[in-house]
Motif scaffolding. Structure first.
Motif, PDB file in Angstrom:
ATOM      1  N   UNK A 119       1.092  -1.174  -0.295  1.00 54.33           N
ATOM      2  CA  UNK A 119       0.055   0.126   0.345  1.00 54.33           C
ATOM      3  C   UNK A 119       0.806   1.418   0.366  1.00 54.33           C
ATOM      4  N   UNK A 120       2.065   1.193   0.748  1.00 54.72           N
ATOM      5  CA  UNK A 120       2.843   2.363   0.800  1.00 54.72           C
ATOM      6  C   UNK A 120       2.971   2.772  -1.078  1.00 54.72           C
ATOM      7  N   UNK A 123      -1.179   5.500  -4.579  1.00 53.55           N
ATOM      8  CA  UNK A 123      -2.206   6.454  -3.837  1.00 53.55           C
ATOM      9  C   UNK A 123      -3.804   6.171  -3.549  1.00 53.55           C
ATOM     10  N   UNK A 124      -3.805   5.940  -4.458  1.00 53.70           N
ATOM     11  CA  UNK A 124      -5.294   5.266  -5.313  1.00 53.70           C
ATOM     12  C   UNK A 124      -5.597   4.254  -6.188  1.00 53.70           C
ATOM     13  N   UNK A 125      -6.325   3.797  -5.772  1.00 55.17           N
ATOM     14  CA  UNK A 125      -7.050   2.554  -7.075  1.00 55.17           C
ATOM     15  C   UNK A 125      -8.323   2.567  -7.552  1.00 55.17           C
ATOM     16  N   UNK A 238      -7.688  -4.892   1.017  1.00 54.08           N
ATOM     17  CA  UNK A 238      -7.014  -3.415   0.508  1.00 54.08           C
ATOM     18  C   UNK A 238      -7.566  -1.956   0.827  1.00 54.08           C
ATOM     19  N   UNK A 239      -6.387  -0.986   1.729  1.00 53.01           N
ATOM     20  CA  UNK A 239      -6.399  -0.367   2.450  1.00 53.01           C
ATOM     21  C   UNK A 239      -6.346   1.180   1.928  1.00 53.01           C
ATOM     22  N   UNK A 240      -5.981   1.222   0.790  1.00 52.55           N
ATOM     23  CA  UNK A 240      -5.794   2.652   0.116  1.00 52.55           C
ATOM     24  C   UNK A 240      -7.203   2.958  -0.472  1.00 52.55           C
ATOM     25  N   UNK A 266     -10.697  -2.099   3.053  1.00 53.46           N
ATOM     26  CA  UNK A 266     -10.611  -1.274   4.483  1.00 53.46           C
ATOM     27  C   UNK A 266     -10.398   0.201   4.639  1.00 53.46           C
ATOM     28  N   UNK A 267     -10.289   0.686   3.695  1.00 52.82           N
ATOM     29  CA  UNK A 267      -9.943   2.663   3.750  1.00 52.82           C
ATOM     30  C   UNK A 267     -11.009   2.411   2.683  1.00 52.82           C
TER      31      UNK A 267
END
Length: 299
Positions: A119-120, A123-125, A238-240, A266-267
């Protein structure tokens, strides 16, 4: 200054062909096509993002277009981990520390995996059809009959007849999939010839066959990627920040009324069902794809 054209980036495994739009100093956006498609899927998306000032990279996946393996001895793997590793390798080769990713089908799988495990770097998906990580340990469990019949091509590829069929009829076969998967799209006949040359890659058939066999555990994967496949068995969240675009008329997997993938994010997460759109999301719905990307880029 805007750069455009086909470029090549050499990684440890591939010479990856990619199209570049926009300034090299802009925030990076990587757009990933699926099977059986090509970078032409983003013809109306990439230039618009470049005009916004973004650095836009549109690669040819392994087995497509001018992308080539560096060694004849390398396994022509189409497994999900290989696609994700190619994306990471390309980002490293181009010195892209972090990017906004957009992909569908195979490209969506690569983007989702990198977003989930690294995830680092994301920026976005924007993902076509939600959570695209394969749950391989459970792949042999039968699905409902309606779903099973839509996967006929995958079972065909498990046979030697399927290998020969794809080898001998690759353009006609892929054109059939375009029609079946985007049944209400009026531009199929006009747009397909623009992508078809990408399937003449000498590794196309081998990569495709391996992809559809590995996901059902009928072919071994690349030992060097086993660590990633083991991580994917846990179906990581997926946290992004993510937006899922789903085609209501998708001939492979039409959007369900209930979002069955929401629990995997999760984000920030939003699902957008696109009426009148099939499987080839960015090419059929470029304005909606562009809006989703801009919504994330401007967050």
């Amino acid at each position: 200054m805007t750069d455009s054209g086909i470029f090549f980036s050499k990684t440890s495994t591939l010479s990856i062909a990619y199209e570049h739009y926009g300034p090299k100093t802009g925030t990076a956006v990587i757009l990933l096509h699926g099977f059986p498609y090509s970078p032409r899927a983003y013809d109306e998306v990439a230039p618009a993002l470049a005009a916004d000032g973004y650095r836009v990279i549109v690669p040819y996946l392994r087995g497509y277009g001018p992308t080539r393996f560096n060694s004849p001895g390398t396994l022509r793997s189409g497994q999900q981990a290989a696609l994700a590793q190619d994306l990471l390798d390309l980002m490293d080769a181009l010195c892209i520390e972090k990017a906004t990713l957009c992909g569908y089908d195979w490209g969506g799988r690569a983007a989702c995996i990198v977003a989930a495990l690294f995830p680092e770097r994301v920026r976005g998906l924007v993902t076509g059809d939600g959570y695209n990580l394969q749950d391989i340990p459970h792949s042999t469990h039968p699905l409902d009959p309606d779903t099973e019949h839509r996967l006929w091509y995958q079972y065909y590829f498990h046979t030697e007849r399927g290998v020969q069929g794809l080898t001998q009829n690759r353009r006609a076969f892929c054109e059939l999939l375009w029609r079946l998967w985007s049944p209400t799209w009026s531009r199929n006949a006009k747009r397909y010839p623009l992508s078809a040359p990408a399937f003449d890659n000498p590794d196309f058939v081998e990569v495709v066959i391996h992809s559809y066999r590995h996901r059902f555990m009928y072919a071994p994967g690349d030992p060097e990627l086993e660590w990633m496949e083991e991580a994917l068995m846990k179906q990581p969240a997926i946290s992004v920040p993510s937006i899922s675009l789903c085609g209501a008329d998708d001939g492979v997997g039409p959007a369900s009324e209930e979002d069955e993938d929401a629990g995997h994010f999760s984000g920030f997460y939003e699902r957008r069902v696109l009426a009148g759109v099939g499987h080839n999301i960015p090419e059929e719905a470029p304005h909606e794809t562009l809006k989703a990307l801009r919504d994330l880029l401007q967050r």
